[in-house]
Enzyme design. Structure first.
Site, PDB file in Angstrom:
ATOM      1  N   LYS A   1       0.859  -1.190   0.000  1.00 51.39           N
ATOM      2  CA  LYS A   1       0.000   0.000   0.000  1.00 51.39           C
ATOM      3  C   LYS A   1       0.890   1.233   0.000  1.00 51.39           C
ATOM      4  CE  LYS A   1      -3.576   2.451   2.519  1.00 51.39           C
ATOM      5  NZ  LYS A   1      -4.643   2.358   3.508  1.00 51.39           N
TER       6      LYS A   1
ATOM      7  N   LYS B   1      -2.158  -1.465  -3.836  1.00 49.66           N
ATOM      8  CA  LYS B   1      -3.032  -0.290  -3.757  1.00 49.66           C
ATOM      9  C   LYS B   1      -2.202   0.973  -3.824  1.00 49.66           C
ATOM     10  CE  LYS B   1      -6.159   1.827  -0.502  1.00 49.66           C
ATOM     11  NZ  LYS B   1      -6.524   1.917   0.875  1.00 49.66           N
TER      12      LYS B   1
HETATM   13  C1  PBG Z   1      -7.190   3.706   5.423  1.00 46.87           C
HETATM   14  C2  PBG Z   1      -7.664   3.415   4.061  1.00 46.87           C
HETATM   15  C3  PBG Z   1      -7.539   4.293   2.995  1.00 46.87           C
HETATM   16  C4  PBG Z   1      -8.144   3.693   1.899  1.00 46.87           C
HETATM   17  C5  PBG Z   1      -8.642   2.456   2.309  1.00 46.87           C
HETATM   18  N1  PBG Z   1      -8.315   2.288   3.656  1.00 46.87           N
HETATM   19  C6  PBG Z   1      -6.966   5.666   2.927  1.00 46.87           C
HETATM   20  C7  PBG Z   1      -5.650   5.957   3.474  1.00 46.87           C
HETATM   21  O1  PBG Z   1      -4.807   5.080   3.645  1.00 46.87           O
HETATM   22  O2  PBG Z   1      -5.447   7.118   3.769  1.00 46.87           O
HETATM   23  C8  PBG Z   1      -8.254   4.329   0.553  1.00 46.87           C
HETATM   24  C9  PBG Z   1      -9.270   3.811  -0.371  1.00 46.87           C
HETATM   25  C10 PBG Z   1      -9.579   4.718  -1.506  1.00 46.87           C
HETATM   26  O3  PBG Z   1      -8.931   5.766  -1.716  1.00 46.87           O
HETATM   27  O4  PBG Z   1     -10.518   4.383  -2.228  1.00 46.87           O
HETATM   28  N2  PBG Z   1      -7.022   2.713   6.286  1.00 46.87           N
END
Ligand code: PBG
Length: 335
Positions: free
Chosen positions: A202, A256
């Site tokens: 991520k 991601k």
């Molecule tokens: C946070 C989380 C995020 C997303 C999913 N879980 C945002 C972040 O890490 O700030 C993002 C998903 C998206 O942008 O569609 N735990």
């Protein structure tokens, strides 16, 4: 492969592109509704929804409306849903205690969905940000995001979600050691059937902006997430993270964001052959949908092409806000 290509005119690649039937025969990848996980935003209250300005066509739903939307999506072929809560600002605290409350919004939504749609797989997000007064995924002390203390909290959160009936837990926090800790706790508590999809690779991405609006974390977030999410410049590190999370007991792994990181998807699939997913995140959805709303892109074609790209890159499935629309379109094509 290129060595086996006959010289022109013996090889004419256009021969196999002449008709839809021939193109279908040589098609290498396909998208099915089985590949889709639909991320949804849930809020407290009854019979209400709140549109998210930066995600046209997406709204936060109260549980009763969520059930109706899930029924419709499930009928269209969507078999998995992922819940993200919009927590009332008054419940956001420094100790994030609502995250593991057995009756919190997400856990109530899981129970209600399971009772109504037992065949729909329910995925959750395991991270503290929706509950945290400062918008971070972990506890913040003296400006530092603590690792081990956060993992202990994530374990409590994961157990409460498993208890409520979640099928797939999705730790998205990027703390070290959380997959092993959650897996051990699940086994010890008798939840040996609960799956874990690790948000293994991520990245610290600008493409999460609209999501943070959706869960009400945008205004709160202090600083950035660069000390725990990955540097977009790195690729080998993603492989080491995936190796680590699989070794700790993840059943599936995720990359991601999605479209800017298709190279990572391909490397992860080639190296490990594990169930591999990509998250087409909020910013990707906003770009495609925003351009389509302006008339600059053909909505359906751009959506389907973007989703097929994940299959071509080696993904088994995709988390996408387009899931219901894509499933409907796939159903229409079959019918
Ligand atoms: C946070 C989380 C995020 C997303 C999913 N879980 C945002 C972040 O890490 O700030 C993002 C998903 C998206 O942008 O569609 N735990």
């Amino acid at each position: 492969m290129p060595q086996s290509v006959a010289p022109y005119p013996a090889a004419r690649f256009r021969r196999l592109r002449q008709t839809a039937a021939l193109r279908g025969l040589q098609r290498e990848n396909s998208l099915s509704a089985d590949d889709l996980i639909w991320p949804v935003f849930v809020q407290d209250g009854t019979d209400t929804e709140t549109p998210i300005a930066s995600m046209p066509g997406v709204a936060r739903l109260t549980i009763d409306r969520l059930i109706r939307a899930a029924e419709t999506a499930h009928k269209a072929g969507v078999n998995a849903i992922c819940l993200f809560p919009y927590i009332d600002p008054s419940l956001k605290t420094e100790d994030c205690a609502d995250a593991w409350h057995p009756e919190n919004l997400v856990n109530r939504a899981i129970r209600a969905l399971k009772a109504d749609l037992p065949g729909l797989a329910i995925m959750t997000d395991v991270a503290l940000d929706p509950y945290n007064i400062n918008g971070h995924d972990g506890f913040v002390v003296g400006g530092e995001v603590l690792n081990d203390e956060t993992v202990a909290a994530l374990v409590k959160m994961a157990l409460a979600q498993a208890e409520a009936g979640a099928d797939i837990l999705g730790p998205s926090d990027m703390m070290d050691g959380r997959i092993g800790a959650i897996r051990r706790a699940l086994e010890a508590a008798g939840h040996h059937k609960t799956c874990i999809i690790s948000y293994a690779a991520k990245y610290a991405s600008a493409f999460y902006g609209p999501f943070r609006d959706a869960v009400g974390a945008s205004g709160l977030l202090t600083g950035d997430k660069n000390t725990y999410q990955m540097d977009p410049a790195n690729s080998d590190e993603a492989l080491r993270l995936v190796a680590r999370d699989l070794a700790e007991g993840a059943d599936m792994v995720m990359v991601k964001p999605g479209m800017p990181y298709l190279d990572i998807c391909r490397r992860v699939k080639d190296r490990f052959g594990a169930p591999t997913f990509a998250y087409q995140v909020s910013g990707e959805y906003a770009m495609l949908r925003g351009a389509a709303d302006q008339g600059w892109l053909d909505h359906d074609r751009a959506m389907m092409e973007s989703l097929l790209a994940f299959k071509r890159a080696g993904c088994d499935g995709i988390l996408t806000y387009f899931a219901p629309a894509a499933a409907r379109l796939l159903g229409d094509r079959r019918g």
